[in-house]
Design an enzyme around this catalytic site. Sequence first.
Site, PDB file in Angstrom:
ATOM      1  N   LYS A   1       0.833  -1.205   0.000  1.00 10.09           N
ATOM      2  CA  LYS A   1       0.000   0.000   0.000  1.00 10.09           C
ATOM      3  C   LYS A   1       0.866   1.252   0.000  1.00 10.09           C
ATOM      4  CE  LYS A   1      -1.658   1.763   4.063  1.00 10.09           C
ATOM      5  NZ  LYS A   1      -1.490   3.203   4.265  1.00 10.09           N
ATOM      6  N   ASN A   2       1.876   1.261   0.880  1.00 12.58           N
ATOM      7  CA  ASN A   2       2.659   2.482   1.032  1.00 12.58           C
ATOM      8  C   ASN A   2       3.599   2.747  -0.137  1.00 12.58           C
ATOM      9  OD1 ASN A   2       1.349   2.941   3.385  1.00 12.58           O
ATOM     10  ND2 ASN A   2       3.056   2.412   4.743  1.00 12.58           N
TER      11      ASN A   2
ATOM     12  N   CYS B   1      -5.218   7.934  10.008  1.00 16.11           N
ATOM     13  CA  CYS B   1      -5.379   7.367  11.346  1.00 16.11           C
ATOM     14  C   CYS B   1      -5.017   8.412  12.401  1.00 16.11           C
ATOM     15  CB  CYS B   1      -4.438   6.174  11.512  1.00 16.11           C
ATOM     16  SG  CYS B   1      -4.937   4.728  10.599  1.00 16.11           S
TER      17      CYS B   1
ATOM     18  N   ARG C   1       0.722  14.300  13.519  1.00 16.33           N
ATOM     19  CA  ARG C   1       1.000  14.159  12.102  1.00 16.33           C
ATOM     20  C   ARG C   1       0.973  15.491  11.334  1.00 16.33           C
ATOM     21  NH1 ARG C   1      -1.524   8.612   9.994  1.00 16.33           N
ATOM     22  NH2 ARG C   1       0.525   8.419   9.095  1.00 16.33           N
TER      23      ARG C   1
ATOM     24  N   ASP D   1       4.737  20.014   8.486  1.00 14.85           N
ATOM     25  CA  ASP D   1       5.724  21.100   8.438  1.00 14.85           C
ATOM     26  C   ASP D   1       6.962  20.729   7.609  1.00 14.85           C
ATOM     27  OD1 ASP D   1       6.013  19.242  10.604  1.00 14.85           O
ATOM     28  OD2 ASP D   1       7.639  20.464  11.400  1.00 14.85           O
TER      29      ASP D   1
ATOM     30  N   ASP E   1       4.595   0.558  11.969  1.00 12.60           N
ATOM     31  CA  ASP E   1       3.394  -0.135  11.499  1.00 12.60           C
ATOM     32  C   ASP E   1       3.329  -1.586  11.969  1.00 12.60           C
ATOM     33  OD1 ASP E   1       2.586   2.141  10.247  1.00 12.60           O
ATOM     34  OD2 ASP E   1       2.970   1.464   8.212  1.00 12.60           O
TER      35      ASP E   1
ATOM     36  N   VAL F   1       8.079   6.790  16.996  1.00 14.97           N
ATOM     37  CA  VAL F   1       7.746   7.494  15.741  1.00 14.97           C
ATOM     38  C   VAL F   1       6.461   8.309  15.869  1.00 14.97           C
ATOM     39  CG1 VAL F   1       7.292   7.214  13.264  1.00 14.97           C
ATOM     40  CG2 VAL F   1       8.976   5.749  14.403  1.00 14.97           C
TER      41      VAL F   1
ATOM     42  N   ARG G   1      -8.678  -0.328   4.711  1.00 17.88           N
ATOM     43  CA  ARG G   1      -7.863   0.759   4.157  1.00 17.88           C
ATOM     44  C   ARG G   1      -6.507   0.225   3.718  1.00 17.88           C
ATOM     45  NH1 ARG G   1      -6.319   4.936   7.984  1.00 17.88           N
ATOM     46  NH2 ARG G   1      -4.929   5.253   6.224  1.00 17.88           N
TER      47      ARG G   1
HETATM   48  C1  UD1 Z   1       4.243   6.730   6.346  1.00 21.46           C
HETATM   49  C2  UD1 Z   1       3.383   5.516   6.150  1.00 21.46           C
HETATM   50  C3  UD1 Z   1       2.845   5.019   7.478  1.00 21.46           C
HETATM   51  C4  UD1 Z   1       3.982   4.803   8.481  1.00 21.46           C
HETATM   52  C5  UD1 Z   1       4.883   6.029   8.553  1.00 21.46           C
HETATM   53  C6  UD1 Z   1       6.125   5.814   9.391  1.00 21.46           C
HETATM   54  C7  UD1 Z   1       2.482   5.905   3.934  1.00 21.46           C
HETATM   55  C8  UD1 Z   1       1.300   6.174   3.089  1.00 21.46           C
HETATM   56  N1  UD1 Z   1       2.285   5.845   5.270  1.00 21.46           N
HETATM   57  O1  UD1 Z   1       3.399   7.736   6.897  1.00 21.46           O
HETATM   58  O2  UD1 Z   1       2.162   3.777   7.253  1.00 21.46           O
HETATM   59  O3  UD1 Z   1       3.447   4.548   9.751  1.00 21.46           O
HETATM   60  O4  UD1 Z   1       5.317   6.423   7.237  1.00 21.46           O
HETATM   61  O5  UD1 Z   1       6.859   4.756   8.878  1.00 21.46           O
HETATM   62  O6  UD1 Z   1       3.572   5.683   3.439  1.00 21.46           O
HETATM   63  N2  UD1 Z   1       6.245  14.379  10.899  1.00 21.46           N
HETATM   64  C9  UD1 Z   1       6.377  15.690  11.246  1.00 21.46           C
HETATM   65  N3  UD1 Z   1       6.269  16.624  10.254  1.00 21.46           N
HETATM   66  C10 UD1 Z   1       6.041  16.297   8.957  1.00 21.46           C
HETATM   67  C11 UD1 Z   1       5.923  14.931   8.620  1.00 21.46           C
HETATM   68  C12 UD1 Z   1       6.033  13.990   9.618  1.00 21.46           C
HETATM   69  O7  UD1 Z   1       6.575  16.027  12.407  1.00 21.46           O
HETATM   70  O8  UD1 Z   1       5.958  17.190   8.104  1.00 21.46           O
HETATM   71  C13 UD1 Z   1       6.336  13.340  11.963  1.00 21.46           C
HETATM   72  C14 UD1 Z   1       5.010  12.596  12.131  1.00 21.46           C
HETATM   73  O9  UD1 Z   1       4.125  13.302  12.959  1.00 21.46           O
HETATM   74  C15 UD1 Z   1       5.480  11.294  12.751  1.00 21.46           C
HETATM   75  C16 UD1 Z   1       6.840  11.081  12.080  1.00 21.46           C
HETATM   76  O10 UD1 Z   1       7.246  12.349  11.562  1.00 21.46           O
HETATM   77  O11 UD1 Z   1       5.651  11.448  14.139  1.00 21.46           O
HETATM   78  C17 UD1 Z   1       6.814  10.060  10.967  1.00 21.46           C
HETATM   79  O12 UD1 Z   1       5.920  10.476   9.962  1.00 21.46           O
HETATM   80  P1  UD1 Z   1       6.134  10.133   8.414  1.00 21.46           P
HETATM   81  O13 UD1 Z   1       7.381   9.343   8.237  1.00 21.46           O
HETATM   82  O14 UD1 Z   1       5.975  11.394   7.645  1.00 21.46           O
HETATM   83  O15 UD1 Z   1       4.885   9.207   8.151  1.00 21.46           O
HETATM   84  P2  UD1 Z   1       3.886   9.248   6.927  1.00 21.46           P
HETATM   85  O16 UD1 Z   1       4.636   9.555   5.680  1.00 21.46           O
HETATM   86  O17 UD1 Z   1       2.698  10.044   7.292  1.00 21.46           O
END
Ligand code: UD1
Length: 414
Positions: free
Chosen positions: A22-23, A115, A120, A123, A301, A323, A394
């Site tokens: 999926k990811n 979720c 999340r 920034d 995950d 995370v 999902r």
């Molecule tokens: C992706 C995966 C999700 C997985 C996650 C971590 C997809 C579609 N989803 O989610 O299944 O759980 O990686 O492996 O690929 N963060 C910030 N600022 C930002 C972006 C992220 O602070 O701009 C923080 C988030 O709040 C979180 C951490 O970084 O605490 C990891 O998030 P991120 O790696 O971005 O996860 P996703 O890409 O949303």
Amino acid sequence: MATYHIRRCGRLSGEISVHAAKNAVLPLMCAGLLTQEPLTIEHVPQLTDVHTLADILEDCGCTLRQEEGAVTLWADEPRSPSGGDLLSRMRASVLVMGPLLARTGYARVGLPGGCAIGQRPIDLHLRGMEALGAQVQLTPGSVTLQGRLRGGNVYLDFPSVGATENIILAATLAEGVTRIENAAKEPEVTDLCDCLNAMGAHIAGAGTGAIIIQGGTELHGCTYTPIPDRIEAGTLLCAAAMTEGSVLLRGVRPEHMQAVLFKLRETGVALRETPAGLRISGRASQPVQVRTLAYPGFPTDMQAPMMALALCLRGTSIFMETVFENRFMHAREMARLGAGIRIEDRIALVTGGRVLSGTDVTSTDLRGGASLMLAGLAAEGTTVLHDPCGHITRGYADLPGMLRSLGADITVHE
Ligand code: UD1
């Protein structure tokens, strides 16, 4: 939405193929916004996240064709999405931002949902776009970005998967060189880079912390097969381990799953890589210590499915979630089944070996929902798992069906 009736089962056994990740598929679909030529993604799993993103991409001016498990998409005239509500349904929808901005010089997107496992924020995505020359304006519920992009240097405070992917997508069309430091190393990021390179991009360093994109070339279409889903595979391995099963997983990439395989081996199960696939067998008994980290660390995950397995281990397992800040919601539901779990901030102490008894539980999020389905396999009697928000579908194409094919007794009631 769906309710699952799960009855305690004996050893799972048999062979099963995992779906495409999926990811990996979601960002690949967003790459369709970058070109007027058809991008075909093969073996796309039937997931509600895929359907939601397909709707969002159509709203963004993409043409989509779905045939025999493949999705073909291209965008003659991409535009910002009109429907804010679609975007709030899934976080990955933020990945339309980079391609739209790069192609049209403008992107307005609703702030994403998904979720409720933490704050999340986006920034890091926005700072990345700023580094490529975009002006960013935040308004309540949405963000607007504009400007002609050019290559730039980006340092990510955290190796965010989504931010890395969004910046890569944008940088492919931005004139000049973009360098992303502390980039995410997840296999799904590498998969996106491989596909973009097959479309004519010039990306080096995928899979390392420094990704370099020589941007500005026009991208063309291609046909691409995504990597297998390491989280679906890991979930099935946990289910097999919980029941002392013997299962052969076909089509997996063990090299993408090393942290999970190490932890599984620590429980006592045997894992064998064969030409036919990855075989798990034997008894899981020893407790584990799990600390979630960015790849190649233990994936967040897999924390919930591994916790389901910990319910069956002898002694106390320790989970540290680094995370996401709110990713133990499933623990409260597991406790309803009789699990002994104590949570202190980001640490969960799981006392395994208690008798679990089936009762009504509710799916809390995607992986948490799957972990409750697993816990139901080990609970006496029937566990009734309510999934009113449809979390499980999902991200899992047919988890109950897959477990059933290995001998589980699970019925789905819509
Ligand atoms: C992706 C995966 C999700 C997985 C996650 C971590 C997809 C579609 N989803 O989610 O299944 O759980 O990686 O492996 O690929 N963060 C910030 N600022 C930002 C972006 C992220 O602070 O701009 C923080 C988030 O709040 C979180 C951490 O970084 O605490 C990891 O998030 P991120 O790696 O971005 O996860 P996703 O890409 O949303």
